[in-house]
Design a protein around this motif. Structure first.
Motif, PDB file in Angstrom:
ATOM      1  N   SER A   1      -1.502  -3.543   6.705  1.00 54.84           N
ATOM      2  CA  SER A   1      -2.451  -2.872   7.605  1.00 54.84           C
ATOM      3  C   SER A   1      -2.140  -3.216   9.066  1.00 54.84           C
ATOM      4  O   SER A   1      -1.672  -4.325   9.363  1.00 54.84           O
ATOM      5  N   THR A   2      -2.449  -2.280   9.956  1.00 54.30           N
ATOM      6  CA  THR A   2      -2.082  -2.423  11.370  1.00 54.30           C
ATOM      7  C   THR A   2      -2.557  -3.748  11.978  1.00 54.30           C
ATOM      8  O   THR A   2      -1.813  -4.380  12.735  1.00 54.30           O
ATOM      9  N   ASN A   3      -3.776  -4.195  11.623  1.00 55.96           N
ATOM     10  CA  ASN A   3      -4.311  -5.405  12.262  1.00 55.96           C
ATOM     11  C   ASN A   3      -3.584  -6.683  11.837  1.00 55.96           C
ATOM     12  O   ASN A   3      -3.886  -7.755  12.334  1.00 55.96           O
TER      13      ASN A   3
ATOM     14  N   TYR B   1       4.559  -9.453  -0.860  1.00 53.60           N
ATOM     15  CA  TYR B   1       3.262 -10.104  -0.645  1.00 53.60           C
ATOM     16  C   TYR B   1       2.283  -9.060  -0.150  1.00 53.60           C
ATOM     17  O   TYR B   1       2.581  -8.275   0.751  1.00 53.60           O
ATOM     18  N   ASP B   2       1.092  -9.045  -0.762  1.00 50.51           N
ATOM     19  CA  ASP B   2      -0.005  -8.208  -0.286  1.00 50.51           C
ATOM     20  C   ASP B   2      -1.276  -9.038  -0.434  1.00 50.51           C
ATOM     21  O   ASP B   2      -1.404  -9.818  -1.377  1.00 50.51           O
ATOM     22  N   ALA B   3      -2.214  -8.862   0.526  1.00 46.64           N
ATOM     23  CA  ALA B   3      -3.483  -9.583   0.441  1.00 46.64           C
ATOM     24  C   ALA B   3      -4.193  -9.231  -0.867  1.00 46.64           C
ATOM     25  O   ALA B   3      -4.963 -10.031  -1.391  1.00 46.64           O
TER      26      ALA B   3
ATOM     27  N   ILE C   1       1.509   9.344  18.460  1.00 43.60           N
ATOM     28  CA  ILE C   1       2.379   8.254  18.935  1.00 43.60           C
ATOM     29  C   ILE C   1       3.855   8.541  18.627  1.00 43.60           C
ATOM     30  O   ILE C   1       4.742   8.295  19.439  1.00 43.60           O
ATOM     31  N   HIS C   2       4.124   9.133  17.454  1.00 45.18           N
ATOM     32  CA  HIS C   2       5.508   9.496  17.111  1.00 45.18           C
ATOM     33  C   HIS C   2       6.078  10.498  18.121  1.00 45.18           C
ATOM     34  O   HIS C   2       7.268  10.474  18.431  1.00 45.18           O
ATOM     35  N   PHE C   3       5.228  11.404  18.581  1.00 45.40           N
ATOM     36  CA  PHE C   3       5.713  12.473  19.468  1.00 45.40           C
ATOM     37  C   PHE C   3       5.909  11.955  20.893  1.00 45.40           C
ATOM     38  O   PHE C   3       6.790  12.424  21.608  1.00 45.40           O
TER      39      PHE C   3
ATOM     40  N   SER D   1      -3.070  -7.822  -6.833  1.00 44.75           N
ATOM     41  CA  SER D   1      -2.761  -6.905  -7.943  1.00 44.75           C
ATOM     42  C   SER D   1      -1.814  -5.787  -7.472  1.00 44.75           C
ATOM     43  O   SER D   1      -0.949  -5.330  -8.217  1.00 44.75           O
ATOM     44  N   ARG D   2      -1.975  -5.366  -6.220  1.00 42.64           N
ATOM     45  CA  ARG D   2      -1.054  -4.346  -5.673  1.00 42.64           C
ATOM     46  C   ARG D   2       0.363  -4.888  -5.589  1.00 42.64           C
ATOM     47  O   ARG D   2       1.329  -4.221  -5.961  1.00 42.64           O
ATOM     48  N   ALA D   3       0.450  -6.120  -5.089  1.00 40.38           N
ATOM     49  CA  ALA D   3       1.780  -6.738  -4.978  1.00 40.38           C
ATOM     50  C   ALA D   3       2.400  -6.877  -6.366  1.00 40.38           C
ATOM     51  O   ALA D   3       3.587  -6.571  -6.565  1.00 40.38           O
TER      52      ALA D   3
ATOM     53  N   GLY E   1       0.851  -1.193   0.000  1.00 39.28           N
ATOM     54  CA  GLY E   1       0.000   0.000   0.000  1.00 39.28           C
ATOM     55  C   GLY E   1       0.884   1.239   0.000  1.00 39.28           C
ATOM     56  O   GLY E   1       2.003   1.239  -0.532  1.00 39.28           O
ATOM     57  N   PHE E   2       0.391   2.296   0.657  1.00 47.22           N
ATOM     58  CA  PHE E   2       1.112   3.574   0.627  1.00 47.22           C
ATOM     59  C   PHE E   2       2.534   3.459   1.193  1.00 47.22           C
ATOM     60  O   PHE E   2       3.522   3.733   0.511  1.00 47.22           O
ATOM     61  N   ILE E   3       2.630   2.978   2.431  1.00 48.74           N
ATOM     62  CA  ILE E   3       3.955   3.003   3.062  1.00 48.74           C
ATOM     63  C   ILE E   3       4.796   1.814   2.576  1.00 48.74           C
ATOM     64  O   ILE E   3       6.031   1.902   2.520  1.00 48.74           O
ATOM     65  N   GLY E   4       4.140   0.713   2.178  1.00 47.80           N
ATOM     66  CA  GLY E   4       4.866  -0.411   1.589  1.00 47.80           C
ATOM     67  C   GLY E   4       5.574   0.013   0.307  1.00 47.80           C
ATOM     68  O   GLY E   4       6.710  -0.403   0.037  1.00 47.80           O
TER      69      GLY E   4
ATOM     70  N   CYS F   1       9.281  -3.440  11.395  1.00 43.18           N
ATOM     71  CA  CYS F   1       7.824  -3.419  11.519  1.00 43.18           C
ATOM     72  C   CYS F   1       7.306  -1.992  11.598  1.00 43.18           C
ATOM     73  O   CYS F   1       7.821  -1.175  12.373  1.00 43.18           O
ATOM     74  N   GLU F   2       6.277  -1.715  10.815  1.00 40.33           N
ATOM     75  CA  GLU F   2       5.641  -0.407  10.918  1.00 40.33           C
ATOM     76  C   GLU F   2       4.975  -0.252  12.281  1.00 40.33           C
ATOM     77  O   GLU F   2       4.555  -1.230  12.900  1.00 40.33           O
ATOM     78  N   LYS F   3       4.896   0.971  12.734  1.00 38.26           N
ATOM     79  CA  LYS F   3       4.141   1.256  13.949  1.00 38.26           C
ATOM     80  C   LYS F   3       2.666   1.358  13.582  1.00 38.26           C
ATOM     81  O   LYS F   3       2.364   1.690  12.432  1.00 38.26           O
TER      82      LYS F   3
END
Ligand SMILES: NC(=O)c1ccc[n+]([C@@H]2O[C@H](COP(=O)([O-])OP(=O)(O)OC[C@H]3O[C@@H](n4cnc5c(N)ncnc54)[C@H](O)[C@@H]3O)[C@@H](O)[C@H]2O)c1
Length: 330
Positions: A71-73, A32-34, A173-175, A37-39, A10-13, A91-93
């Motif tokens: 995605s976060t989940n 790998y992406d769920a 959260i970053h701050f 087509s994005r992957a 996605g965006f950050i990937g 790992c992304e936050k």
């Protein structure tokens, strides 16, 4: 050369994928992406292979490391499975929106030797690193007051806010992480007030768009963070740390440094349009630091403990906002 696979296109990937593909120390193996087509489209752009499943990636012994940018989940499960497969992990936050799920995942990862870095990329912003150094060098004496601003240009879609975890979790959260990292201090309590001023739907989904968080740090110092979702002038982020002898500041950044002198006025270059334009360089530096660490066999930083700490602060801040009281932080 490290073989690195990417979960999430996605965006950050896409940002991480492009940075990895440009790093001569990295061979970007699988994406790998769920959403296949994005992957496929990112893999075609970057010359990587599309994986059919997480198991295909984790079962390949040639893969040294994985980047979790889905995605976060999905983070907690991917973290656990990747650590058990013996991969180094970026790992992304956040680790998860639920602190309990995040703590369980961290406990599972800690039973392995997997090195893990959490993407608190703002630590790699040179002005913020300079603030930290100045504080650590004793340049300002004892930290007494810290002021941070995080002001976004426009309200994200309500559908995004509904699943974001709220302004404390999503935006601050970053701050919370920077506060601890720059000062070397831990917060003992947090008090938050906030309003939904931009759109009544923000309140309907239980969130705020304008808030101030006040944190008391272990030495009695106070940190105030103001946050807005919609300002009219671009993206505005800055930090100052006031000590017993002097002050250091990472000021608001403009896109250029030219003053235009005109009859009756002086115009200066404006702010970045959004958080990504302001912070784009930090993503490259952050993932580069991960590759540095795994190449050198060093534990990467920031780590899972940093990720959990920021989540605990965000949880306490959310409770304070909802219940209108000061909340102690263990
Ligand atoms: N460090 C930062 O400053 C920063 C900035 C932006 C986003 N993020 C984090 O990055 C993550 C992704 O955000 P985004 O903006 O790229 O979201 P996005 O919706 O653009 O992308 C998420 C991608 O994950 C894919 N996905 C969903 N389930 C999956 C699974 N089981 N396996 C593999 N892929 C799966 C989706 O199909 C989608 O392509 C979020 O956790 C977000 O909090 C961090």
């Amino acid at each position: 050369m490290k073989s690195v696979a990417l979960f999430g296109a996605g965006f950050i990937g896409t940002v991480h994928g492009r940075n990895l593909a440009a790093d001569p120390r990295v061979s970007l193996s699988y994406i790998y992406d769920a959403d296949a087509s994005r992957a496929a489209s990112l893999a075609a752009e970057l010359g990587a292979e599309t994986a059919d499943s997480v198991e295909q990636v984790l079962g390949d012994p040639a893969v040294d490391a994985v980047v979790i940018a889905s995605s976060t989940n999905t983070h907690a499960d991917l973290l656990t499975a990747s650590a058990r497969a013996g991969k180094a992990i970026f790992c992304e936050k956040p680790i998860d929106l639920s602190l309990e799920v995040a703590e369980r995942a961290v406990a599972a990862v800690e039973r392995t030797d997997a090195p893990v870095m959490v993407d608190f990329c703002r630590r790699f912003d040179p002005p913020y690193a300079a603030l930290r150094k100045a504080v650590a060098d004793g340049e300002i004496g004892e930290v007494e007051l810290m002021q941070m601003s995080s002001r976004g240009p426009s309200l994200p879609p309500i559908s995004y806010l509904e699943v974001s975890g709220g302004q404390m979790f999503d935006q601050l959260i970053h701050f919370f992480d920077l506060m601890c990292w720059i000062t070397g201090l831990e917060p003992v309590s947090v008090t938050v007030t906030g309003s939904a001023l931009v759109d009544p739907q923000v309140a309907e989904v239980g969130d705020v768009d304008t808030s101030v968080a006040v944190l008391k740090l272990g030495n009695g110092a106070i940190c105030q963070i103001d946050a807005q979702r919609r300002i009219g002038y671009g993206y505005d982020e800055r930090i100052e740390v006031n000590g017993s002898t002097s002050m250091v500041e990472a000021g608001r950044q403009r896109t250029g440094w030219v003053n235009h002198y005109e009859a009756g006025s002086v115009r200066t270059d404006g702010m970045h349009p959004g958080w990504f334009e302001r912070s784009e360089h930090t993503f490259k530096a952050s993932i580069g630091a991960f590759i540095d660490a795994i190449e050198a066999g060093r534990a990467p930083s920031p780590n899972l403990a940093d990720g959990l700490r920021a989540q605990r602060i965000a949880n306490a801040a959310t409770t304070s906002l909802r219940e209108g009281r000061t909340v102690a932080i263990d």
